[in-house]
Design a protein around this motif. Structure first.
Motif, PDB file in Angstrom:
ATOM      1  N   HIS A 251       1.248  -1.071   0.020  1.00 29.55           N
ATOM      2  CA  HIS A 251      -0.177  -0.395  -0.350  1.00 29.55           C
ATOM      3  C   HIS A 251       0.790   1.443   0.039  1.00 29.55           C
ATOM      4  O   HIS A 251       2.150   1.380   0.737  1.00 29.55           O
ATOM      5  N   LEU A 252       0.375   1.934  -1.088  1.00 35.86           N
ATOM      6  CA  LEU A 252       1.132   3.573  -0.703  1.00 35.86           C
ATOM      7  C   LEU A 252       0.772   3.801   0.581  1.00 35.86           C
ATOM      8  O   LEU A 252      -0.475   3.781   1.124  1.00 35.86           O
ATOM      9  N   ASP A 253       2.094   4.267   1.185  1.00 34.39           N
ATOM     10  CA  ASP A 253       1.555   5.801   2.571  1.00 34.39           C
ATOM     11  C   ASP A 253       1.060   6.998   2.659  1.00 34.39           C
ATOM     12  O   ASP A 253       1.750   7.503   1.212  1.00 34.39           O
ATOM     13  N   GLU A 254       0.941   7.430   3.277  1.00 39.95           N
ATOM     14  CA  GLU A 254       0.383   8.678   2.877  1.00 39.95           C
ATOM     15  C   GLU A 254       1.691   9.607   3.033  1.00 39.95           C
ATOM     16  O   GLU A 254       2.456   9.997   3.542  1.00 39.95           O
ATOM     17  N   GLY A 255       0.625  10.479   1.871  1.00 40.55           N
ATOM     18  CA  GLY A 255       2.095  11.601   1.639  1.00 40.55           C
ATOM     19  C   GLY A 255       3.147  10.835   0.867  1.00 40.55           C
ATOM     20  O   GLY A 255       4.086  12.049   0.684  1.00 40.55           O
TER      21      GLY A 255
END
Length: 145
Positions: free
Chosen positions: A42-46
């Motif tokens: 998953h892509l992390d926040e920011g």
């Protein structure tokens, strides 16, 4: 007013070695254990998508990738369930530092170099759709809609 639509962003890395790509056998995760997937997460926040893809490749198979060496191969809009969709960004590269190894043995049984045109039957459908789109040059694929 209804809430704006939001989706999970997944990043997948297609490591190219000649006519082969690297797949990982999932184990101990509770999701598709015993099946094959690309290095992904998953892509992390920011986090920019290329940095997220490079991070996931390092975390899962121990290779360092310069995010500028990643090329966008395809995007897959995947419907996991009727109430959950994901957007998968599939990146490809033949350039990395280090030899791939199982960096997460608690989540991965083994690594396999495979011919992407003849994927093993236990490849998870979602990454298989991305790999097929990569092979055919399809920029956007819909899966399970």
């Amino acid at each position: 007013m209804p809430e704006r639509y939001r989706s999970i962003i997944d990043v997948h890395v297609i490591l190219e070695r000649g006519n082969e790509i690297l797949l990982l056998e999932r184990q101990g995760t509770g999701y598709c254990d015993g099946m094959l997937h690309l290095p992904s997460g998953h892509l992390d926040e920011g986090e920019p998508v290329t940095e997220g893809a490079a991070r996931e490749a390092y975390e899962e198979v121990g290779v360092r990738i310069d995010p500028t060496d990643l090329r966008l191969a395809t995007v897959v809009h995947h419907r996991q369930r009727t109430d959950l969709a994901r957007v998968g960004m599939f990146f490809a590269t033949a350039h990395w530092d280090g030899e791939p190894y199982n960096a997460e043995p608690h989540k991965c049984g083994k690594l396999l170099w495979c011919d992407p045109t003849v994927l093993p039957s236990n490849t998870i459908d979602y990454p298989a759709a991305g790999i097929n789109a990569y092979l055919t040059g399809t920029p956007l694929a819909l899966h399970d809609w």
